[in-house]
Design an enzyme around this catalytic site. Structure first.
Site, mmCIF file in Angstrom:
data_model
loop_
_atom_site.group_PDB
_atom_site.id
_atom_site.type_symbol
_atom_site.label_atom_id
_atom_site.label_comp_id
_atom_site.label_asym_id
_atom_site.label_seq_id
_atom_site.Cartn_x
_atom_site.Cartn_y
_atom_site.Cartn_z
ATOM 1 N N HIS A 1 -23.398 10.026 4.233
ATOM 2 C CA HIS A 1 -22.729 8.827 4.749
ATOM 3 C C HIS A 1 -22.029 8.029 3.647
ATOM 4 O O HIS A 1 -22.567 7.877 2.541
ATOM 5 C CB HIS A 1 -23.753 7.887 5.395
ATOM 6 C CG HIS A 1 -24.488 8.466 6.555
ATOM 7 N ND1 HIS A 1 -23.868 8.993 7.656
ATOM 8 C CD2 HIS A 1 -25.832 8.570 6.799
ATOM 9 C CE1 HIS A 1 -24.787 9.399 8.519
ATOM 10 N NE2 HIS A 1 -25.983 9.165 8.025
ATOM 11 N N HIS B 1 -29.291 5.202 4.280
ATOM 12 C CA HIS B 1 -29.874 6.485 3.862
ATOM 13 C C HIS B 1 -28.766 7.491 3.597
ATOM 14 O O HIS B 1 -27.665 7.379 4.137
ATOM 15 C CB HIS B 1 -30.813 7.019 4.950
ATOM 16 C CG HIS B 1 -30.087 7.391 6.212
ATOM 17 N ND1 HIS B 1 -29.736 6.464 7.170
ATOM 18 C CD2 HIS B 1 -29.609 8.582 6.649
ATOM 19 C CE1 HIS B 1 -29.074 7.059 8.138
ATOM 20 N NE2 HIS B 1 -28.970 8.347 7.857
ATOM 21 N N HIS C 1 -21.955 2.499 6.361
ATOM 22 C CA HIS C 1 -21.790 3.341 7.561
ATOM 23 C C HIS C 1 -22.230 2.599 8.836
ATOM 24 O O HIS C 1 -23.145 1.767 8.788
ATOM 25 C CB HIS C 1 -22.611 4.629 7.394
ATOM 26 C CG HIS C 1 -22.330 5.652 8.442
ATOM 27 N ND1 HIS C 1 -23.191 5.920 9.478
ATOM 28 C CD2 HIS C 1 -21.256 6.460 8.623
ATOM 29 C CE1 HIS C 1 -22.665 6.867 10.242
ATOM 30 N NE2 HIS C 1 -21.487 7.214 9.740
ATOM 31 N N ASP D 1 -30.853 19.020 7.137
ATOM 32 C CA ASP D 1 -31.095 17.729 6.463
ATOM 33 C C ASP D 1 -32.406 17.640 5.661
ATOM 34 O O ASP D 1 -33.128 16.636 5.755
ATOM 35 C CB ASP D 1 -31.061 16.581 7.490
ATOM 36 C CG ASP D 1 -29.686 16.375 8.122
ATOM 37 O OD1 ASP D 1 -28.763 17.149 7.812
ATOM 38 O OD2 ASP D 1 -29.548 15.444 8.936
ATOM 39 N N LYS E 1 -22.095 15.951 7.059
ATOM 40 C CA LYS E 1 -21.815 15.276 8.330
ATOM 41 C C LYS E 1 -22.139 13.797 8.225
ATOM 42 O O LYS E 1 -22.888 13.383 7.340
ATOM 43 C CB LYS E 1 -22.622 15.930 9.452
ATOM 44 C CG LYS E 1 -24.121 15.876 9.203
ATOM 45 C CD LYS E 1 -24.885 16.663 10.237
ATOM 46 C CE LYS E 1 -26.373 16.562 10.011
ATOM 47 N NZ LYS E 1 -26.908 15.183 10.117
ATOM 48 N N ASP F 1 -26.807 15.266 5.561
ATOM 49 C CA ASP F 1 -26.369 13.960 6.055
ATOM 50 C C ASP F 1 -25.679 13.270 4.866
ATOM 51 O O ASP F 1 -26.259 13.207 3.770
ATOM 52 C CB ASP F 1 -27.628 13.192 6.492
ATOM 53 C CG ASP F 1 -27.421 12.252 7.658
ATOM 54 O OD1 ASP F 1 -26.618 12.564 8.555
ATOM 55 O OD2 ASP F 1 -28.089 11.196 7.667
ATOM 56 N N CYS G 1 -31.675 14.964 14.343
ATOM 57 C CA CYS G 1 -30.641 15.931 13.949
ATOM 58 C C CYS G 1 -30.950 17.356 14.385
ATOM 59 O O CYS G 1 -30.041 18.103 14.765
ATOM 60 C CB CYS G 1 -30.380 15.828 12.454
ATOM 61 S SG CYS G 1 -29.571 14.248 12.050
#
Ligand code: VGL
Ligand code: ZN
Length: 209
Positions: free
Chosen positions: A55, A87, A59, A15, A112, A53, A157
């Site tokens: 989203h 984010h 989310h 990330d 993810k 990351d 993470c």
């Protein structure tokens, strides 16, 4: 244990995205400092994986979705969930890798957190701790037995990824100076203790290779 990378080792770069760097929506202090270290580490591994990351808007991990305050905690069907500022929304500049991150050495990019209802800190499983991203199988097929981890954020993470690696029977090495933490009260200390209890080795960039 030798920390010289071999053919059965992989580097997971977690990330390293604009929203986790200074000026980003969920900025981690000094998050951008990990970039040169991650770049140098990638050159030492034959197998490199980046995570991103990623989203959808609205989310379930976003405070705004629940009319709540960022950094509060709510109960979702799969357990407690920290609420974050919006984010890493798909295809926004905040979700892009830091511009200085060299992405060329990566064979695999794992996105993810795409399920609107379930967060996903780990590179291996969503936060229900059950739904796989597929990375575990991919690494297994390639004969990888040990993963090294760097990136953002140490206490979320990176931590979840290291724990899940251990749960899958992989050896795991946290490259501590190539990570930075969100560091909400206690979260970094807890993460380091939990990782060590799970058998994660703590190391520094200079120890690798
Ligand atoms: C992360 C919080 C929310 C991370 C991602 O990359 O550590 N933390 N989403
Ligand atoms: Zn996220």
């Amino acid at each position: 244990m030798s920390l010289v990378p071999t053919a059965t080792d992989a580097l997971l770069v977690i990330d390293v995205q604009n929203d986790f760097c200074p000026g980003g929506a969920l900025a981690v202090a000094e998050g951008d400092r990990v970039v040169p270290l991650c770049n140098a580490l990638m050159e030492r591994f034959a197998t490199v994986v980046l995570t991103q990351d990623w989203h959808p808007a609205g989310h379930a991990s976003f405070a705004s979705t629940h009319g709540g305050e960022p950094f509060g905690v709510i109960e979702l069907p799969y357990g407690p969930q920290v609420l974050w500022p919006d984010h890493c929304v798909q295809d926004t500049p905040g979700a892009a890798f830091h511009r200085d991150l060299v992405t060329r050495p990566a064979q695999m990019i794992v996105r993810k957190g795409m399920n609107p209802a379930v967060d996903s800190y780990s590179a291996f499983f969503e936060n229900d701790r059950r739904t796989p991203t597929g990375l575990g199988g991919w690494l297994r097929d390639k004969g990888i037995r040990r993963v090294f981890l760097c990136g953002l954020a140490t206490d979320f993470c990176v931590n979840y990824s290291a724990q899940d690696a251990r749960a899958l029977g992989l050896d795991a090495v946290l490259i501590e100076d190539a990570c930075r933490a969100v560091d909400m009260p206690g979260t970094l200390a807890d993460a380091l203790a939990t990782m060590q209890a799970a058998g994660v080795t703590l190391a520094a960039t200079g120890d690798v290779g």
